[in-house]
Write a protein that holds these residues in place. Structure first.
Motif, mmCIF file in Angstrom:
data_model
loop_
_atom_site.group_PDB
_atom_site.id
_atom_site.type_symbol
_atom_site.label_atom_id
_atom_site.label_comp_id
_atom_site.label_asym_id
_atom_site.label_seq_id
_atom_site.Cartn_x
_atom_site.Cartn_y
_atom_site.Cartn_z
ATOM 1 N N SER A 1 -5.861 -4.178 6.822
ATOM 2 C CA SER A 1 -5.309 -5.507 7.090
ATOM 3 C C SER A 1 -3.801 -5.549 6.855
ATOM 4 O O SER A 1 -3.144 -6.510 7.258
ATOM 5 N N PHE A 2 -3.234 -4.511 6.220
ATOM 6 C CA PHE A 2 -1.790 -4.460 5.958
ATOM 7 C C PHE A 2 -1.114 -3.548 6.971
ATOM 8 O O PHE A 2 -1.622 -2.476 7.294
ATOM 9 N N ARG A 3 0.053 -3.980 7.467
ATOM 10 C CA ARG A 3 0.791 -3.181 8.445
ATOM 11 C C ARG A 3 1.633 -2.095 7.792
ATOM 12 O O ARG A 3 2.054 -1.157 8.461
ATOM 13 N N ALA A 4 1.910 -2.224 6.498
ATOM 14 C CA ALA A 4 2.619 -1.179 5.766
ATOM 15 C C ALA A 4 2.293 -1.333 4.290
ATOM 16 O O ALA A 4 1.983 -2.434 3.816
ATOM 17 N N ILE A 5 2.355 -0.213 3.557
ATOM 18 C CA ILE A 5 2.080 -0.207 2.118
ATOM 19 C C ILE A 5 3.219 0.531 1.420
ATOM 20 O O ILE A 5 3.608 1.634 1.848
ATOM 21 N N TYR A 6 3.751 -0.074 0.367
ATOM 22 C CA TYR A 6 4.830 0.536 -0.411
ATOM 23 C C TYR A 6 4.338 0.819 -1.822
ATOM 24 O O TYR A 6 3.677 -0.031 -2.435
ATOM 25 N N LEU A 7 4.668 2.005 -2.337
ATOM 26 C CA LEU A 7 4.340 2.373 -3.709
ATOM 27 C C LEU A 7 5.633 2.511 -4.492
ATOM 28 O O LEU A 7 6.481 3.348 -4.168
ATOM 29 N N LEU A 8 5.779 1.685 -5.543
ATOM 30 C CA LEU A 8 7.038 1.532 -6.249
ATOM 31 C C LEU A 8 6.845 1.779 -7.736
ATOM 32 O O LEU A 8 6.090 1.068 -8.402
ATOM 33 N N ASN A 9 7.518 2.823 -8.238
ATOM 34 C CA ASN A 9 7.523 3.101 -9.673
ATOM 35 C C ASN A 9 6.113 3.131 -10.262
ATOM 36 O O ASN A 9 5.831 2.508 -11.286
ATOM 37 N N VAL A 10 5.218 3.866 -9.613
ATOM 38 C CA VAL A 10 3.825 3.976 -10.038
ATOM 39 C C VAL A 10 3.670 5.235 -10.879
ATOM 40 O O VAL A 10 4.144 6.316 -10.491
ATOM 41 N N ASP A 11 2.998 5.135 -12.038
ATOM 42 C CA ASP A 11 2.841 6.316 -12.872
ATOM 43 C C ASP A 11 1.753 7.246 -12.341
ATOM 44 O O ASP A 11 1.915 8.452 -12.313
ATOM 45 N N ARG A 12 0.627 6.683 -11.883
ATOM 46 C CA ARG A 12 -0.419 7.503 -11.296
ATOM 47 C C ARG A 12 -1.402 6.622 -10.533
ATOM 48 O O ARG A 12 -1.412 5.391 -10.694
ATOM 49 N N LEU A 13 -2.216 7.251 -9.704
ATOM 50 C CA LEU A 13 -3.237 6.566 -8.919
ATOM 51 C C LEU A 13 -4.563 7.293 -9.056
ATOM 52 O O LEU A 13 -4.600 8.516 -9.255
ATOM 53 N N GLU A 14 -5.642 6.544 -8.963
ATOM 54 C CA GLU A 14 -6.957 7.176 -8.945
ATOM 55 C C GLU A 14 -7.106 8.008 -7.672
ATOM 56 O O GLU A 14 -6.504 7.718 -6.643
ATOM 57 N N LYS A 15 -7.960 9.044 -7.766
ATOM 58 C CA LYS A 15 -8.171 9.900 -6.604
ATOM 59 C C LYS A 15 -8.707 9.107 -5.413
ATOM 60 O O LYS A 15 -8.362 9.378 -4.255
ATOM 61 N N SER A 16 -9.561 8.122 -5.691
ATOM 62 C CA SER A 16 -10.096 7.321 -4.595
ATOM 63 C C SER A 16 -9.000 6.518 -3.909
ATOM 64 O O SER A 16 -9.020 6.323 -2.686
ATOM 65 N N ALA A 17 -8.007 6.065 -4.689
ATOM 66 C CA ALA A 17 -6.892 5.322 -4.109
ATOM 67 C C ALA A 17 -6.023 6.240 -3.251
ATOM 68 O O ALA A 17 -5.554 5.843 -2.170
ATOM 69 N N VAL A 18 -5.784 7.478 -3.716
ATOM 70 C CA VAL A 18 -5.013 8.443 -2.927
ATOM 71 C C VAL A 18 -5.728 8.747 -1.616
ATOM 72 O O VAL A 18 -5.122 8.778 -0.543
#
Length: 554
Positions: free
Chosen positions: A286-303
């Motif tokens: 539903s999003f036309r673009a996604i920005y990741l800003l100053n994130v320490d880590r993400l779950e594998k499912s999110a990646v």
């Protein structure tokens, strides 16, 4: 006609073909087998007078192959084939299958008469393309359309007006100063629509040798707003707030972008089966673009969800900062060049002040994000001061990662921004912060606003979604049987006020319904009127255009 009479033929067969290369049968019994008698010349001329040129790109091969079946292996007959054509260079200079067929006819004793229907090629202009340029497609926001005109003649043409219509209303014409011989020139013009939905744009040239290719049509879907997701790992969301202020500044300025600020946990929730979206992050679509800003880590499912989103055509932007960890970026996001992140990193580094060197801290390429800022035209980029950034391995080179391009560097030569393609999507990574923490770019520097809006347009661009449809290709409409009635009413350019064909949609292997309109022999805007189970009506539109290569009359 005189040639046929001189040959002393007894019967004559006339073949005519549709845009798909299929023979059109005559409605009268004698259409395929005409007796050559005293009245034959008048009857043949009457037949030919009924024929009208189509807008298709049908070549001679299909008709000649059909003639093979009519000729058969008859013994004792004197067989003659008349090929009436303008003998285009692109079909006959290297005839390939046509040449083989002529040789086969010759070997079988069939005489061939090549009847040229033009004396020489004529100059011709063609509108090759009409499509939306980069930008936000939202109601109330100007968008640049791009029109390309090609000159199929040996001499240049000057002062070519292109007439524009938007939803049937005349717009300011586009004037092309000069088009060199056998070259194409692209120009841009703005359109703006106050309402969301599908809108029609038409470009037209003055009449010349071929009328059909002087028109080009486009249907562009404008959303009410373009949703964008900002994932910020900082509880204060500093980077996200600066980007959000660019995308939605408020007041009279309308960018058409609707930013949503969330934490990394939001990505995990959308990519979880318990969220009701299923595996693979389909909720991100539903999003036309996604920005990741100053994130320490993400779950594998999110990646995994982000990778699937980008592979399907989504745009992903990165801005680094103190919270990012080099090992996580390299192991989970870069993954030896197979992941989302364009390049490997080492650690945060300082860009020390050099009082002797006058070079600006930030040097950009002529990339679409910086195109309006590149070169000497811009006086704001030299004011950008970068204090801190993520360094990359000393032995890393862009050519080591196919598809990766460094689009901005620091004055010490280190990469500052890089991009790569991931599937059908685009990824852009800045190795510094979006907020003025590691730099001063976002602090009262207009080039930051311009670059971020251009970056958003670049990430949102999905060229694969612009499907060109040519005359003769069928239109397919797929429906969810739980939401729509199976009847689809089509409207063609010939009858643009009322439906001309009602098609009953049939089931497909995937459980959907599909309706097919096979007859698209005219260029223009086609529409399908659908009925929802609730009784409401919905209209879908498509632009169908002629094959621009047919405009080459050599």
């Amino acid at each position: 006609v005189e040639e046929v009479a001189r040959e002393g033929a007894q019967t004559f067969t006339l073949l005519r073909f549709s845009q798909a290369g299929r023979p059109i049968r005559g409605t009268q019994p004698d259409f395929l087998q005409e007796t050559v008698d005293r009245d034959f010349p008048q009857r043949l001329q009457a037949r030919l007078a009924e024929l009208k040129p189509s807008q298709s790109a049908a070549g001679p091969l299909a008709a000649m192959e059909a003639a093979v079946h009519l000729l058969g292996q008859a013994e004792g007959e004197r067989r003659i084939v008349y090929v009436v054509s303008d003998f285009r260079a692109r079909q006959w200079d290297d005839p390939g299958p046509i040449g083989k067929l002529l040789l086969d006819w010759n070997a079988a004793g069939v005489k061939v008469r090549l009847i040229g229907c033009v004396e020489s090629a004529r100059p011709n202009l063609v509108i090759r393309q009409l499509s939306p340029g980069p930008g936000t497609r939202a109601a109330g926001v100007p968008l640049f359309m791009e029109v390309t005109v090609e000159n199929f003649s040996p001499a240049p043409v000057k002062d070519v007006p292109v007439l524009i219509e938007a939803d049937g209303l005349a717009q300011p014409a586009v004037n092309i100063a000069q088009i060199p011989p056998h070259r194409a020139v692209k120009e841009r013009f703005p359109v703006r629509f106050a309402t969301a939905g599908q809108h029609r744009i038409t470009a037209r040239l003055d009449a010349d040798a071929v009328l059909a290719d002087n028109f080009r049509y486009a249907v562009v879907d404008f959303a009410a707003s373009v949703p964008v997701l900002l994932i910020d790992g900082d509880p204060e969301a500093k980077d996200a707030r600066y980007l959000s202020a660019v995308f939605a500044p408020g007041g009279p300025t309308n960018t058409g972008i609707s930013p949503r600020i969330e934490t990394p946990r939001y990505l995990t929730s959308l990519s979880s089966p318990a969220a009701g979206e299923g595996q693979g992050g389909r909720g991100l679509d539903s999003f036309r673009a996604i920005y990741l800003l100053n994130v320490d880590r993400l779950e594998k499912s999110a990646v995994a969800a982000l990778e699937q989103y980008a592979a399907a055509g989504g745009g992903v932007g990165f801005f680094l900062g103190e919270r990012w960890q080099g090992p996580f970026i390299n192991d989970e996001l870069y993954r030896g060049g197979k992941g989302l992140f364009p390049l490997p990193v080492v650690r945060p580094a300082e860009l020390f002040v050099d009082y002797l060197q006058k070079a600006p801290d930030m040097a950009v390429t002529d990339h679409p994000i910086f195109h309006v800022l590149a070169g000497e035209r811009n006086s704001f980029l030299p004011l950008v001061i970068v204090r801190r950034y993520f360094s990359v391995p000393k032995d890393w080179r862009p050519e080591a990662d196919p598809g990766v391009t460094v689009i901005a560097r620091l004055r010490n030569g280190a990469p500052l921004a890089a991009e790569r393609r991931f599937g059908r999507g685009r990824v852009v990574a800045f190795l510094t912060t979006a907020a003025p923490e590691w730099n001063n770019w976002a602090r009262e520097n207009p080039s930051f606003v311009v670059s971020m809006l251009e970056m958003q347009s670049y990430l949102c661009a999905r060229p694969a979604a612009e499907v060109p449809r040519l005359v003769g290709a069928p239109l397919e409409v797929k429906l969810d049987p739980g939401q729509y009635e199976p009847q689809v009413r089509f409207t063609t350019p010939k009858e643009d006020t009322s439906p001309t064909a009602t098609v009953e949609a049939g089931p497909t292997a995937g459980g959907q319904l599909e309706a097919l309109l096979a007859n698209t022999d005219t260029s223009g805007i086609y529409q399908a009127r659908l009925t929802l189970k609730s009784g409401k009506e919905e209209t879908r539109s498509w632009a169908v255009n002629v094959d621009a290569d047919e405009g080459d009359l050599r």
